[in-house]
Motif scaffolding. Sequence first.
Motif, PDB file in Angstrom:
ATOM      1  N   TYR A 135       0.835  -1.206   0.000  1.00  0.00           N
ATOM      2  CA  TYR A 135       0.000   0.000   0.000  1.00  0.00           C
ATOM      3  C   TYR A 135       0.869   1.254   0.000  1.00  0.00           C
ATOM      4  CZ  TYR A 135      -3.648   3.287   1.378  1.00  0.00           C
ATOM      5  OH  TYR A 135      -4.527   4.347   1.418  1.00  0.00           O
ATOM      6  N   ALA A 136       1.914   1.278   0.843  1.00  0.00           N
ATOM      7  CA  ALA A 136       2.773   2.463   0.942  1.00  0.00           C
ATOM      8  C   ALA A 136       3.523   2.713  -0.363  1.00  0.00           C
ATOM      9  CB  ALA A 136       3.761   2.283   2.098  1.00  0.00           C
ATOM     10  N   LEU A 137       4.039   1.646  -0.972  1.00  0.00           N
ATOM     11  CA  LEU A 137       4.781   1.824  -2.228  1.00  0.00           C
ATOM     12  C   LEU A 137       3.853   2.280  -3.348  1.00  0.00           C
ATOM     13  CD1 LEU A 137       7.194  -1.249  -2.111  1.00  0.00           C
ATOM     14  CD2 LEU A 137       7.795   1.161  -1.836  1.00  0.00           C
ATOM     15  N   PHE A 138       2.623   1.735  -3.397  1.00  0.00           N
ATOM     16  CA  PHE A 138       1.684   2.176  -4.426  1.00  0.00           C
ATOM     17  C   PHE A 138       1.315   3.642  -4.228  1.00  0.00           C
ATOM     18  CE2 PHE A 138      -2.536   3.082  -5.997  1.00  0.00           C
ATOM     19  CZ  PHE A 138      -2.514   2.539  -7.265  1.00  0.00           C
ATOM     20  N   PHE A 146       2.274  -2.769 -11.070  1.00  0.00           N
ATOM     21  CA  PHE A 146       2.621  -3.726 -12.125  1.00  0.00           C
ATOM     22  C   PHE A 146       3.797  -4.619 -11.718  1.00  0.00           C
ATOM     23  CE2 PHE A 146       0.745   0.040 -14.072  1.00  0.00           C
ATOM     24  CZ  PHE A 146      -0.315  -0.527 -14.757  1.00  0.00           C
ATOM     25  N   THR A 147       4.557  -4.202 -10.721  1.00  0.00           N
ATOM     26  CA  THR A 147       5.639  -5.032 -10.206  1.00  0.00           C
ATOM     27  C   THR A 147       5.099  -6.153  -9.332  1.00  0.00           C
ATOM     28  OG1 THR A 147       7.141  -3.134 -10.219  1.00  0.00           O
ATOM     29  CG2 THR A 147       7.769  -5.024  -8.859  1.00  0.00           C
ATOM     30  N   PHE A 148       4.080  -5.843  -8.548  1.00  0.00           N
ATOM     31  CA  PHE A 148       3.557  -6.808  -7.578  1.00  0.00           C
ATOM     32  C   PHE A 148       2.476  -7.715  -8.147  1.00  0.00           C
ATOM     33  CE2 PHE A 148       4.540  -3.236  -4.374  1.00  0.00           C
ATOM     34  CZ  PHE A 148       5.855  -3.649  -4.269  1.00  0.00           C
ATOM     35  N   VAL A 149       1.615  -7.170  -8.993  1.00  0.00           N
ATOM     36  CA  VAL A 149       0.416  -7.900  -9.410  1.00  0.00           C
ATOM     37  C   VAL A 149       0.622  -8.512 -10.793  1.00  0.00           C
ATOM     38  CG1 VAL A 149      -2.068  -7.740  -9.822  1.00  0.00           C
ATOM     39  CG2 VAL A 149      -0.982  -6.293  -8.072  1.00  0.00           C
ATOM     40  N   PRO A 150       0.523  -9.837 -10.914  1.00  0.00           N
ATOM     41  CA  PRO A 150       0.634 -10.471 -12.236  1.00  0.00           C
ATOM     42  C   PRO A 150      -0.491 -10.006 -13.147  1.00  0.00           C
ATOM     43  CG  PRO A 150       0.800 -12.100 -10.458  1.00  0.00           C
ATOM     44  CD  PRO A 150       0.338 -10.823  -9.836  1.00  0.00           C
ATOM     45  N   PRO A 151      -0.221  -9.876 -14.451  1.00  0.00           N
ATOM     46  CA  PRO A 151      -1.255  -9.381 -15.374  1.00  0.00           C
ATOM     47  C   PRO A 151      -2.528 -10.222 -15.347  1.00  0.00           C
ATOM     48  CG  PRO A 151       0.901  -9.380 -16.428  1.00  0.00           C
ATOM     49  CD  PRO A 151       1.085 -10.055 -15.124  1.00  0.00           C
ATOM     50  N   GLY A 152      -2.392 -11.533 -15.239  1.00  0.00           N
ATOM     51  CA  GLY A 152      -3.575 -12.385 -15.247  1.00  0.00           C
ATOM     52  C   GLY A 152      -4.447 -12.209 -14.020  1.00  0.00           C
ATOM     53  N   LEU A 153      -3.881 -11.706 -12.952  1.00  0.00           N
ATOM     54  CA  LEU A 153      -4.636 -11.523 -11.726  1.00  0.00           C
ATOM     55  C   LEU A 153      -5.374 -10.194 -11.699  1.00  0.00           C
ATOM     56  CD1 LEU A 153      -5.212 -12.878  -8.985  1.00  0.00           C
ATOM     57  CD2 LEU A 153      -3.217 -11.682  -8.070  1.00  0.00           C
ATOM     58  N   SER A 154      -4.865  -9.212 -12.398  1.00  0.00           N
ATOM     59  CA  SER A 154      -5.485  -7.881 -12.342  1.00  0.00           C
ATOM     60  C   SER A 154      -6.816  -7.835 -13.078  1.00  0.00           C
ATOM     61  CB  SER A 154      -4.533  -6.838 -12.925  1.00  0.00           C
ATOM     62  OG  SER A 154      -4.298  -7.106 -14.301  1.00  0.00           O
ATOM     63  N   ASP A 155      -6.938  -8.587 -14.185  1.00  0.00           N
ATOM     64  CA  ASP A 155      -8.194  -8.660 -14.945  1.00  0.00           C
ATOM     65  C   ASP A 155      -8.725  -7.270 -15.303  1.00  0.00           C
ATOM     66  OD1 ASP A 155     -10.306  -9.919 -16.209  1.00  0.00           O
ATOM     67  OD2 ASP A 155     -11.556  -9.975 -14.407  1.00  0.00           O
ATOM     68  N   GLY A 156      -7.835  -6.411 -15.779  1.00  0.00           N
ATOM     69  CA  GLY A 156      -8.241  -5.072 -16.189  1.00  0.00           C
ATOM     70  C   GLY A 156      -8.302  -4.067 -15.067  1.00  0.00           C
ATOM     71  N   ARG A 157      -8.149  -4.516 -13.820  1.00  0.00           N
ATOM     72  CA  ARG A 157      -8.175  -3.592 -12.676  1.00  0.00           C
ATOM     73  C   ARG A 157      -6.767  -3.051 -12.478  1.00  0.00           C
ATOM     74  NH1 ARG A 157     -11.078  -8.020  -8.940  1.00  0.00           N
ATOM     75  NH2 ARG A 157      -9.474  -9.197 -10.057  1.00  0.00           N
ATOM     76  N   LEU A 219       1.782  -8.097  -0.381  1.00  0.00           N
ATOM     77  CA  LEU A 219       2.122  -7.013  -1.317  1.00  0.00           C
ATOM     78  C   LEU A 219       1.033  -6.836  -2.368  1.00  0.00           C
ATOM     79  CD1 LEU A 219       5.935  -7.665  -1.986  1.00  0.00           C
ATOM     80  CD2 LEU A 219       4.951  -5.733  -0.732  1.00  0.00           C
ATOM     81  N   ILE A 220       0.540  -7.959  -2.907  1.00  0.00           N
ATOM     82  CA  ILE A 220      -0.535  -7.890  -3.901  1.00  0.00           C
ATOM     83  C   ILE A 220      -1.778  -7.259  -3.288  1.00  0.00           C
ATOM     84  CG2 ILE A 220      -2.064  -9.272  -5.354  1.00  0.00           C
ATOM     85  CD1 ILE A 220       0.181 -11.325  -5.612  1.00  0.00           C
ATOM     86  N   LEU A 221      -2.118  -7.707  -2.077  1.00  0.00           N
ATOM     87  CA  LEU A 221      -3.285  -7.161  -1.392  1.00  0.00           C
ATOM     88  C   LEU A 221      -3.136  -5.663  -1.162  1.00  0.00           C
ATOM     89  CD1 LEU A 221      -5.947  -7.582   0.191  1.00  0.00           C
ATOM     90  CD2 LEU A 221      -4.536  -8.094   2.201  1.00  0.00           C
ATOM     91  N   GLY A 222      -1.957  -5.229  -0.714  1.00  0.00           N
ATOM     92  CA  GLY A 222      -1.730  -3.814  -0.445  1.00  0.00           C
ATOM     93  C   GLY A 222      -1.807  -2.969  -1.699  1.00  0.00           C
ATOM     94  N   ALA A 223      -1.249  -3.484  -2.811  1.00  0.00           N
ATOM     95  CA  ALA A 223      -1.301  -2.730  -4.067  1.00  0.00           C
ATOM     96  C   ALA A 223      -2.736  -2.583  -4.556  1.00  0.00           C
ATOM     97  CB  ALA A 223      -0.439  -3.422  -5.123  1.00  0.00           C
ATOM     98  N   PHE A 224      -3.529  -3.660  -4.466  1.00  0.00           N
ATOM     99  CA  PHE A 224      -4.938  -3.581  -4.853  1.00  0.00           C
ATOM    100  C   PHE A 224      -5.685  -2.584  -3.970  1.00  0.00           C
ATOM    101  CE2 PHE A 224      -5.004  -7.500  -7.480  1.00  0.00           C
ATOM    102  CZ  PHE A 224      -5.871  -7.051  -8.482  1.00  0.00           C
ATOM    103  N   ALA A 225      -5.435  -2.652  -2.669  1.00  0.00           N
ATOM    104  CA  ALA A 225      -6.121  -1.741  -1.758  1.00  0.00           C
ATOM    105  C   ALA A 225      -5.777  -0.293  -2.084  1.00  0.00           C
ATOM    106  CB  ALA A 225      -5.739  -2.070  -0.313  1.00  0.00           C
ATOM    107  N   GLY A 226      -4.501  -0.026  -2.354  1.00  0.00           N
ATOM    108  CA  GLY A 226      -4.098   1.330  -2.692  1.00  0.00           C
ATOM    109  C   GLY A 226      -4.801   1.837  -3.937  1.00  0.00           C
TER     110      GLY A 226
END
Length: 342
Positions: A135-138, A146-157, A219-226
């Motif tokens: 969350y802090a880095l985002f 884009f560093t933390f979240v794989p493209p297939g997991l983001s699904d356009g988000r 990290l993935i959770l924090g980036a999504f939350a941010g």
Amino acid sequence: MAEPRTDPAADAIRSARFRREREPGWTRLEQLVKQAESSGTAAMSYGDVLALANLYRQAMNSLSAARAISMDKALLTYLEALCARAYLVVYAPQESIPGTLGRLLARGIPQAVRRSAVPLLIGFLAMLLGAFTGYALFADDPSWFFTFVPPGLSDGRTPEATAEYLRRTLFGSGERSGETFTVFASYLFSHNTQIAILIFALGVFAAVPSFVLTYYNGLILGAFAGMFVQAGLGYELLGWLSIHGVTELSAICIACAGGARLGLAVLLPGNRTRRAALHSNGPDAVKLMILAGLMLIAAALLEGFLRQLVQSTEARLAIGWGIGLCWLLWLTLAGRGAAAGP
């Protein structure tokens, strides 16, 4: 020296006499064994259980005598099979599979959880630290997403997505059929279970890989939350995550705790050898992994069904945290005052 000659006719007479004298006891033993195999020794009377034990000892004596005086092969085979069956009903655990599972749920798993405070702290701390870092880095630079979240997991988000699109991903009903919900739930369970098993299995390597993998999930959770907070959808995301995430994320942390329990045994065996420490900590680690599996099944059903059907943020929060409270009450209260068990 020539071998002593045997008389087949005399051997047959001797075997027949040996069997005739003892066969009523064997027959009775066989009846008791069948009764114990079908309904368990708990359903038998005290007299039958006592007779079972006595007749088993007599049958073992008969088997020893038959071997010593070289009885015919058919008699030996019969006695060996009868004594083996009797041994299992006399000495082997008689509890049924439902009974074993009941004890595991009633006290085995909750007691293992309460004995694993430090590993559980490691698991939940790894997830929280990862989420805070992501969350802090985002917040500082959205490109970290884009560093933390794989493209297939983001699904356009992604950070470039509009707030309206992000909202639709939280509340879009999708009008899925029941069959689609089932397939979706199965996929989620399979995916999450693979992650949990990997986290658990790698824990034996001094717990570090389990911590790192759980931290990465954070990290993935924090980036999504941010990203959702930046779009003004933080509260809605909390509800969307809560309905399944309270159970799912806790399961991943518990799987990490199971791996950490093994890793700590390797890293800090104390006065024992590492083998002895692993042997001692292994049962509780496996129980933690079983718990994680049960929670992942529940999370897959919640995510595959309820999250799609319940569109109110408040209802999602109530369901998610209500179920989380049920898990907590079970794990903290069940099995107290009872002897430690599987």
